[in-house]
Design a protein around this motif. Structure first.
Motif, short mmCIF file in Angstrom:
data_model
loop_
_atom_site.label_atom_id
_atom_site.label_comp_id
_atom_site.label_asym_id
_atom_site.label_seq_id
_atom_site.Cartn_x
_atom_site.Cartn_y
_atom_site.Cartn_z
N LEU A 217 0.92 -0.91 0.01
CA LEU A 217 0.03 0.02 -0.06
C LEU A 217 0.56 1.20 0.01
CD1 LEU A 217 -2.84 1.45 0.27
CD2 LEU A 217 -2.55 1.17 2.84
N ARG A 218 0.85 2.12 -0.98
CA ARG A 218 1.60 3.06 -1.16
C ARG A 218 0.76 4.60 -1.01
NH1 ARG A 218 3.21 -0.39 -4.94
NH2 ARG A 218 5.41 -1.05 -5.03
N GLY A 219 -0.59 4.52 -0.89
CA GLY A 219 -1.12 5.80 -0.71
C GLY A 219 -1.27 6.88 -1.66
N ALA A 220 -1.98 7.90 -1.45
CA ALA A 220 -2.38 8.73 -2.71
C ALA A 220 -1.14 9.70 -2.94
CB ALA A 220 -3.47 9.83 -2.20
N ASN A 221 -0.41 9.77 -2.05
CA ASN A 221 1.28 10.77 -2.33
C ASN A 221 2.15 9.75 -2.01
OD1 ASN A 221 -0.24 13.32 -2.18
ND2 ASN A 221 -0.83 12.75 0.00
N GLY A 222 2.11 8.61 -2.25
CA GLY A 222 3.24 7.63 -2.11
C GLY A 222 4.05 7.44 -0.58
N ALA A 223 3.22 7.88 0.22
CA ALA A 223 3.75 8.19 1.66
C ALA A 223 2.99 7.34 2.65
CB ALA A 223 3.51 9.69 2.03
N ALA A 224 2.43 6.18 2.30
CA ALA A 224 1.80 5.49 3.32
C ALA A 224 2.92 4.73 4.28
CB ALA A 224 1.12 4.28 2.62
N GLY A 225 2.77 4.86 5.35
CA GLY A 225 3.78 4.32 6.32
C GLY A 225 4.97 5.09 6.71
N GLU A 226 4.93 6.36 6.57
CA GLU A 226 5.77 7.24 6.87
C GLU A 226 5.50 7.80 8.45
OE1 GLU A 226 8.58 8.99 5.51
OE2 GLU A 226 8.10 6.88 4.13
N LEU A 227 5.81 6.82 9.31
CA LEU A 227 5.75 6.75 10.86
C LEU A 227 6.35 8.08 11.21
CD1 LEU A 227 5.51 3.06 11.87
CD2 LEU A 227 3.77 4.62 10.98
N ALA A 228 7.31 8.60 10.63
CA ALA A 228 8.19 9.66 11.10
C ALA A 228 7.10 10.96 11.39
CB ALA A 228 9.33 10.27 10.50
N ARG A 229 6.17 11.03 10.52
CA ARG A 229 5.25 12.06 10.55
C ARG A 229 4.09 12.16 11.47
NH1 ARG A 229 5.96 15.47 6.14
NH2 ARG A 229 8.31 15.22 5.63
N LEU A 230 4.04 10.92 12.12
CA LEU A 230 3.18 10.97 13.21
C LEU A 230 3.11 12.08 14.30
CD1 LEU A 230 3.02 6.87 14.11
CD2 LEU A 230 1.05 8.46 13.35
N PRO A 231 2.14 12.74 15.00
CA PRO A 231 2.47 13.95 15.81
C PRO A 231 3.03 13.37 17.02
CG PRO A 231 0.13 13.85 14.70
CD PRO A 231 1.01 12.49 14.33
N TYR A 232 4.19 13.87 17.63
CA TYR A 232 4.69 13.61 18.83
C TYR A 232 5.55 14.94 19.21
CZ TYR A 232 7.84 11.36 22.08
OH TYR A 232 8.65 10.92 23.18
N PRO A 233 6.01 15.23 20.42
CA PRO A 233 4.93 14.35 21.51
C PRO A 233 3.53 15.09 21.29
CG PRO A 233 6.26 16.14 22.40
CD PRO A 233 6.73 16.13 20.84
#
Length: 377
Positions: A217-233
């Motif tokens: 699964l690549r996603g609409a922008n090819g960015a599926a799975g880019e966990l670094a972009r999860l909001p934190y903290p």
């Protein structure tokens, strides 16, 4: 690049089957392709005439009869897979049946030279059908439609430095490195037999390869799975920063926490993840504590992935994620926060990305030979 001859539809189908099988007799090809024996005989003759197939020997049946065995011919060509890793560049050249023709390894800075070394080692009479480059970035097509390149500055400079070594006119495909490793786990690693799973890579960076129904699964922008972009903290009084989660859970922070926990009486402080995990395996208390905390952090990230995807299986990989010592802590935290999900360690190891890129390159290389037939029809 030498263009593939325009094949009939039946010859195209037989070529694809032969590439997948590696070698086969005409009766076997007929069975695999779902074609009549006369049609297959005509298709094989067409492929032999184009040097896309060749007789490689004979096979005897129980009745004493022998049948010609066919494999790919010299004109079938080769493909190249390049893994632009954070430290090393790995390159593999393969025939269209997936067999390894050459491989080369060098530093990230030597990427162009490593590619040239692999290209030079390919058979001189084998046309290069396609090149797949695995990068630690989202990939995108250039605005002018000239080709693909990394979507951000993260991998752009090393890709540009490597690309000068590639021959012009050869189809080039970029793929995220974690997606490539997920493909390797699907076909050759810990996820064999699973059509839906997540490949969670924890190392210098973090990333997720998502496989659903056997497809990445690549996603609409090819960015599926880019966990670094999860909001934190994500807490009262804390403002999320871009890629802050990757900074927190990545290998550099892991070693920084080890240095902070280390006392003068504990002996030399580990400078690499390998040293840290080795000391933990020896039972050294500070190393065990740091590794245990890391396992809990990875377990929480795994719980987040499970909450969104419910994949049934998570494969842990990467320079720190693949250590089996993490599994008890990851599983315990996942069980505490989410529902039952199998968690296992990667079995393809550090070669996973180039192995997956090779599989993708072979599939695309076969398409360059067979698609003209479908386009013609």
């Amino acid at each position: 690049m030498a263009k593939a001859p325009r094949l009939t539809e039946s010859a195209s189908a037989v070529f694809a089957v032969l590439a997948g099988a590696g070698s086969a007799t005409r009766p076997q090809l007929a069975s695999l392709a779902g074609l009549s024996k006369p049609t297959v005989s005509s298709a094989v003759a067409e492929l032999e005439g184009a040097r896309l197939a060749a007789c490689s020997g004979t096979s005897s049946s129980g009745a004493g009869r022998s049948a010609a065995v066919y494999g790919l011919g010299p004109a079938a060509g080769a493909v190249l897979a390049v893994d632009l890793g954070p430290a090393l560049t790995r390159v593999r050249g393969c025939a269209l049946d997936g067999s390894l023709l050459t491989q080369a390894t060098g530093s990230r800075a030597e990427a162009a030279d490593v590619v040239r070394e692999a290209l030079f080692a390919l058979p001189a009479d084998a046309p290069l059908r396609t090149v797949v480059v695995a990068v630690g970035d989202v990939t995108a097509r250039e605005k002018e439609g000239a080709g693909m390149r990394p979507a951000t500055a993260k991998a752009g400079p090393v890709f540009d430095a490597m690309a000068v070594a590639l021959p012009s006119g050869v189809p080039l495909h970029l793929e995220n490195n974690v997606n490539c490793a997920a493909l390797a786990e699907l076909h050759e690693g810990a996820a064999r037999g699973h059509h839906t799973f997540g490949y969670l890579r924890i190392g210098v960076g973090i990333g997720l390869g998502i496989v659903i129904g056997g497809q990445v699964l690549r996603g609409a922008n090819g960015a599926a799975g880019e966990l670094a972009r999860l909001p934190y903290p994500w807490d009262d009084g804390s403002e999320p920063r871009q890629e802050a989660l990757e900074e927190y859970i990545g290998a550099r922070s892991l070693l920084r926490r080890a240095a902070e926990a280390w006392q003068g009486t504990d002996g030399p402080c580990p400078r690499t993840a390998e040293q840290l995990f080795a000391l933990a395996a020896e039972g050294r208390a500070p190393a065990r504590a740091v590794v245990g905390r890391h396992a809990t952090d990875v377990g929480r990230l795994t719980a987040a992935v499970t909450a969104v995807l419910d994949p049934g299986l998570i494969v842990l990989g990467g320079s720190t994620g693949a250590y089996p010592q993490l599994l008890p802590g990851v599983r315990a935290e996942l069980d505490r926060l989410s529902w039952p999900t199998e968690v296992v360690s990667s079995t393809v190891g550090e070669l996973g990305t180039v192995v997956g890129a090779s599989r993708l390159a072979v599939a695309r290389g076969v398409q360059t030979v067979t698609e003209p037939a479908r386009a013609k029809d």
